[in-house]
Design a protein around this motif. Structure first.
Motif, PDB file in Angstrom:
ATOM      1  N   GLY A 106     -42.141 -50.587 -79.523  1.00  0.00           N
ATOM      2  CA  GLY A 106     -41.963 -50.950 -80.848  1.00  0.00           C
ATOM      3  C   GLY A 106     -41.638 -50.093 -81.832  1.00  0.00           C
ATOM      4  N   ARG A 107     -41.782 -48.902 -81.336  1.00  0.00           N
ATOM      5  CA  ARG A 107     -41.534 -48.034 -82.629  1.00  0.00           C
ATOM      6  C   ARG A 107     -39.997 -48.104 -83.359  1.00  0.00           C
ATOM      7  NH1 ARG A 107     -42.489 -41.424 -81.860  1.00  0.00           N
ATOM      8  NH2 ARG A 107     -42.330 -40.860 -84.114  1.00  0.00           N
ATOM      9  N   ILE A 108     -40.063 -47.986 -84.526  1.00  0.00           N
ATOM     10  CA  ILE A 108     -38.845 -47.943 -85.430  1.00  0.00           C
ATOM     11  C   ILE A 108     -38.869 -46.166 -85.819  1.00  0.00           C
ATOM     12  CG2 ILE A 108     -37.640 -48.688 -87.356  1.00  0.00           C
ATOM     13  CD1 ILE A 108     -38.385 -50.785 -85.768  1.00  0.00           C
ATOM     14  N   TYR A 109     -37.495 -45.845 -85.398  1.00  0.00           N
ATOM     15  CA  TYR A 109     -37.393 -44.352 -85.598  1.00  0.00           C
ATOM     16  C   TYR A 109     -36.993 -43.873 -86.764  1.00  0.00           C
ATOM     17  CZ  TYR A 109     -37.940 -44.068 -80.397  1.00  0.00           C
ATOM     18  OH  TYR A 109     -38.469 -44.132 -79.055  1.00  0.00           O
ATOM     19  N   THR A 110     -37.378 -42.858 -87.432  1.00  0.00           N
ATOM     20  CA  THR A 110     -36.705 -42.171 -88.539  1.00  0.00           C
ATOM     21  C   THR A 110     -35.859 -41.024 -88.023  1.00  0.00           C
ATOM     22  OG1 THR A 110     -38.690 -40.510 -88.951  1.00  0.00           O
ATOM     23  CG2 THR A 110     -38.359 -42.950 -89.985  1.00  0.00           C
ATOM     24  N   LEU A 111     -35.056 -40.571 -88.678  1.00  0.00           N
ATOM     25  CA  LEU A 111     -34.083 -39.380 -88.307  1.00  0.00           C
ATOM     26  C   LEU A 111     -35.090 -38.183 -87.769  1.00  0.00           C
ATOM     27  CD1 LEU A 111     -31.642 -38.196 -87.823  1.00  0.00           C
ATOM     28  CD2 LEU A 111     -31.674 -36.921 -90.118  1.00  0.00           C
ATOM     29  N   ARG A 112     -36.278 -37.732 -88.465  1.00  0.00           N
ATOM     30  CA  ARG A 112     -37.106 -36.866 -88.183  1.00  0.00           C
ATOM     31  C   ARG A 112     -37.825 -37.043 -86.521  1.00  0.00           C
ATOM     32  NH1 ARG A 112     -41.828 -36.185 -92.436  1.00  0.00           N
ATOM     33  NH2 ARG A 112     -42.364 -38.238 -91.459  1.00  0.00           N
ATOM     34  N   ASP A 113     -38.146 -38.339 -86.298  1.00  0.00           N
ATOM     35  CA  ASP A 113     -38.814 -38.622 -84.992  1.00  0.00           C
ATOM     36  C   ASP A 113     -38.000 -38.135 -83.773  1.00  0.00           C
ATOM     37  OD1 ASP A 113     -40.757 -39.908 -86.433  1.00  0.00           O
ATOM     38  OD2 ASP A 113     -39.905 -41.916 -86.653  1.00  0.00           O
ATOM     39  N   LEU A 114     -36.605 -37.886 -84.047  1.00  0.00           N
ATOM     40  CA  LEU A 114     -35.920 -37.658 -82.891  1.00  0.00           C
ATOM     41  C   LEU A 114     -35.952 -36.069 -82.539  1.00  0.00           C
ATOM     42  CD1 LEU A 114     -32.266 -38.992 -84.140  1.00  0.00           C
ATOM     43  CD2 LEU A 114     -34.203 -40.100 -82.905  1.00  0.00           C
ATOM     44  N   PHE A 115     -36.696 -35.222 -83.270  1.00  0.00           N
ATOM     45  CA  PHE A 115     -36.625 -33.923 -83.134  1.00  0.00           C
ATOM     46  C   PHE A 115     -38.135 -33.299 -82.992  1.00  0.00           C
ATOM     47  CE2 PHE A 115     -32.927 -34.944 -85.775  1.00  0.00           C
ATOM     48  CZ  PHE A 115     -32.048 -34.185 -84.966  1.00  0.00           C
ATOM     49  N   LYS A 116     -38.400 -32.119 -82.284  1.00  0.00           N
ATOM     50  CA  LYS A 116     -39.565 -31.503 -82.113  1.00  0.00           C
ATOM     51  C   LYS A 116     -40.357 -31.314 -83.525  1.00  0.00           C
ATOM     52  CE  LYS A 116     -37.751 -29.066 -77.982  1.00  0.00           C
ATOM     53  NZ  LYS A 116     -37.341 -27.825 -77.398  1.00  0.00           N
ATOM     54  N   PRO A 117     -41.404 -31.399 -83.467  1.00  0.00           N
ATOM     55  CA  PRO A 117     -42.162 -30.909 -84.790  1.00  0.00           C
ATOM     56  C   PRO A 117     -41.835 -29.524 -85.219  1.00  0.00           C
ATOM     57  CG  PRO A 117     -43.795 -31.893 -83.133  1.00  0.00           C
ATOM     58  CD  PRO A 117     -42.532 -31.455 -82.510  1.00  0.00           C
ATOM     59  N   ASN A 118     -41.848 -29.415 -86.310  1.00  0.00           N
ATOM     60  CA  ASN A 118     -41.602 -28.190 -87.220  1.00  0.00           C
ATOM     61  C   ASN A 118     -40.320 -27.326 -86.760  1.00  0.00           C
ATOM     62  OD1 ASN A 118     -44.553 -28.192 -88.098  1.00  0.00           O
ATOM     63  ND2 ASN A 118     -45.111 -27.547 -86.293  1.00  0.00           N
ATOM     64  N   VAL A 119     -39.293 -27.880 -86.397  1.00  0.00           N
ATOM     65  CA  VAL A 119     -37.863 -27.300 -86.457  1.00  0.00           C
ATOM     66  C   VAL A 119     -37.172 -27.758 -87.494  1.00  0.00           C
ATOM     67  CG1 VAL A 119     -38.114 -27.379 -83.698  1.00  0.00           C
ATOM     68  CG2 VAL A 119     -36.862 -29.362 -84.789  1.00  0.00           C
ATOM     69  N   ASN A 120     -36.115 -26.880 -87.786  1.00  0.00           N
ATOM     70  CA  ASN A 120     -35.484 -27.185 -89.051  1.00  0.00           C
ATOM     71  C   ASN A 120     -34.183 -27.624 -88.593  1.00  0.00           C
ATOM     72  OD1 ASN A 120     -34.328 -27.331 -91.450  1.00  0.00           O
ATOM     73  ND2 ASN A 120     -34.463 -25.037 -91.998  1.00  0.00           N
ATOM     74  N   ASN A 142     -17.939 -34.853-104.200  1.00  0.00           N
ATOM     75  CA  ASN A 142     -18.965 -33.893-104.835  1.00  0.00           C
ATOM     76  C   ASN A 142     -19.286 -32.721-103.815  1.00  0.00           C
ATOM     77  OD1 ASN A 142     -19.469 -34.759-107.524  1.00  0.00           O
ATOM     78  ND2 ASN A 142     -20.270 -36.544-106.353  1.00  0.00           N
ATOM     79  N   GLU A 143     -19.447 -31.556-104.005  1.00  0.00           N
ATOM     80  CA  GLU A 143     -20.014 -30.513-103.016  1.00  0.00           C
ATOM     81  C   GLU A 143     -21.147 -31.236-102.192  1.00  0.00           C
ATOM     82  OE1 GLU A 143     -21.548 -25.820-102.220  1.00  0.00           O
ATOM     83  OE2 GLU A 143     -21.271 -26.719-104.442  1.00  0.00           O
ATOM     84  N   PHE A 144     -20.914 -30.998-100.806  1.00  0.00           N
ATOM     85  CA  PHE A 144     -21.889 -31.728 -99.818  1.00  0.00           C
ATOM     86  C   PHE A 144     -23.357 -30.806 -99.998  1.00  0.00           C
ATOM     87  CE2 PHE A 144     -23.889 -31.278 -95.376  1.00  0.00           C
ATOM     88  CZ  PHE A 144     -24.272 -32.533 -95.366  1.00  0.00           C
ATOM     89  N   GLN A 145     -24.296 -31.428-100.321  1.00  0.00           N
ATOM     90  CA  GLN A 145     -25.519 -30.763-100.674  1.00  0.00           C
ATOM     91  C   GLN A 145     -26.770 -30.905 -99.506  1.00  0.00           C
ATOM     92  OE1 GLN A 145     -26.258 -28.982-103.624  1.00  0.00           O
ATOM     93  NE2 GLN A 145     -24.280 -29.668-104.304  1.00  0.00           N
ATOM     94  N   GLY A 146     -26.246 -31.618 -98.407  1.00  0.00           N
ATOM     95  CA  GLY A 146     -27.032 -31.744 -97.171  1.00  0.00           C
ATOM     96  C   GLY A 146     -27.606 -33.152 -97.068  1.00  0.00           C
ATOM     97  N   ILE A 147     -27.824 -33.372 -95.902  1.00  0.00           N
ATOM     98  CA  ILE A 147     -28.661 -34.757 -95.528  1.00  0.00           C
ATOM     99  C   ILE A 147     -30.269 -34.803 -96.155  1.00  0.00           C
ATOM    100  CG2 ILE A 147     -27.460 -34.937 -93.512  1.00  0.00           C
ATOM    101  CD1 ILE A 147     -29.967 -34.214 -91.993  1.00  0.00           C
ATOM    102  N   THR A 148     -30.376 -36.142 -96.484  1.00  0.00           N
ATOM    103  CA  THR A 148     -31.735 -36.233 -97.019  1.00  0.00           C
ATOM    104  C   THR A 148     -32.689 -36.704 -95.818  1.00  0.00           C
ATOM    105  OG1 THR A 148     -31.274 -38.701 -97.197  1.00  0.00           O
ATOM    106  CG2 THR A 148     -30.813 -37.199 -99.091  1.00  0.00           C
ATOM    107  N   ALA A 149     -33.944 -36.772 -96.110  1.00  0.00           N
ATOM    108  CA  ALA A 149     -35.062 -36.967 -95.281  1.00  0.00           C
ATOM    109  C   ALA A 149     -34.843 -38.660 -94.532  1.00  0.00           C
ATOM    110  CB  ALA A 149     -36.252 -36.852 -95.787  1.00  0.00           C
ATOM    111  N   ASN A 150     -34.317 -39.343 -95.269  1.00  0.00           N
ATOM    112  CA  ASN A 150     -34.133 -40.722 -94.824  1.00  0.00           C
ATOM    113  C   ASN A 150     -32.750 -40.957 -94.679  1.00  0.00           C
ATOM    114  OD1 ASN A 150     -33.293 -40.457 -97.316  1.00  0.00           O
ATOM    115  ND2 ASN A 150     -34.432 -42.567 -98.070  1.00  0.00           N
ATOM    116  N   GLN A 151     -32.005 -40.054 -94.292  1.00  0.00           N
ATOM    117  CA  GLN A 151     -30.516 -40.243 -94.085  1.00  0.00           C
ATOM    118  C   GLN A 151     -30.063 -41.286 -92.811  1.00  0.00           C
ATOM    119  OE1 GLN A 151     -27.912 -38.178 -95.346  1.00  0.00           O
ATOM    120  NE2 GLN A 151     -26.623 -39.594 -94.445  1.00  0.00           N
ATOM    121  N   TYR A 152     -29.032 -41.878 -93.179  1.00  0.00           N
ATOM    122  CA  TYR A 152     -28.531 -43.003 -92.574  1.00  0.00           C
ATOM    123  C   TYR A 152     -28.104 -42.344 -90.947  1.00  0.00           C
ATOM    124  CZ  TYR A 152     -28.522 -45.643 -96.814  1.00  0.00           C
ATOM    125  OH  TYR A 152     -28.856 -46.170 -98.090  1.00  0.00           O
TER     126      TYR A 152
END
Length: 201
Positions: A106-120, A142-152
């Motif tokens: 039943g987990r709903i994944y965020t983008l961060r949940d896909l990756f190992k802890p403490n990796v950039n 506008n200049e691409f500033q990077g993705i956000t923590a809650n990126q789609y």
């Protein structure tokens, strides 16, 4: 890892209030755990109703919408809901949201949940997106500033797809900008049993 859950049945449901609201959304069926099934379906409906509210549904606004199942394997469902609203003027506006869910726990994944802890992971993804922007010669507003923590994002087989809303990165005429990131370009960062890591088995 328990892989007994077969691909999930998807039922198309309709949220309709003639003549100005006609939205189809997915409903999961056939899950092993009925409580998880109910909770995930509630989350899907919540996203859809939130989208309708965001589009300021009223007597001047017409909203039509549908969904796409992007992944339905290895106990991971990834889907998008897209709604077009029109309230007059030259054109309406479409918004898109996505959900990636584990049908076993039943987990709903965020983008961060896909990756190992403490990796950039953001730095790697930003590099890959910047490369695609240049290679595809995208006319960014506008200049691409990077993705956000809650990126789609959503998962499509062996790829992570990151996307931006209309006007967020490129002009309206270019539609939604999608960036397909191969699993193999980020495999060293992925959780082996995460939603995307599972796709490499």
């Amino acid at each position: 890892m328990n892989t007994t859950q077969l691909p999930v049945d998807i039922i198309s449901r309709q949220m309709i209030q003639p003549p100005r609201l006609d939205v189809y959304y997915p409903e999961l069926a056939g899950l092993v755990d009925s409580h998880i099934q109910r909770r995930l379906n509630e989350r899907v409906r919540k996203q859809v109703t939130t989208m309708i509210r965001k589009q300021t549904y009223n007597e001047q606004t017409t909203i039509t919408g549908g969904f796409e199942i992007k992944n339905n394997q290895r106990e991971v469902i990834s889907l998008t809901n897209s709604h077009y609203s029109y309230s007059g003027g030259a054109h309406g506006i479409t918004i898109q949201r996505s959900l990636t869910m584990n049908v076993r726990d039943g987990r709903i994944y965020t983008l961060r949940d896909l990756f190992k802890p403490n990796v950039n992971y953001q730095e790697r993804l930003n590099e890959l997106i910047s490369k695609q922007i240049e290679e595809r010669n995208l006319p960014i507003l506008n200049e691409f500033q990077g993705i956000t923590a809650n990126q789609y994002f959503y998962i499509a087989d062996k790829a992570l797809v990151l996307y931006f809303q209309l006007y967020e990165l490129v002009p309206y005429a270019w539609g939604f900008p999608y960036f397909v990131i191969s699993l193999f370009d980020i495999q060293d960062l992925l959780l082996e049993d995460g939603a995307l890591g599972r796709m490499s088995y």
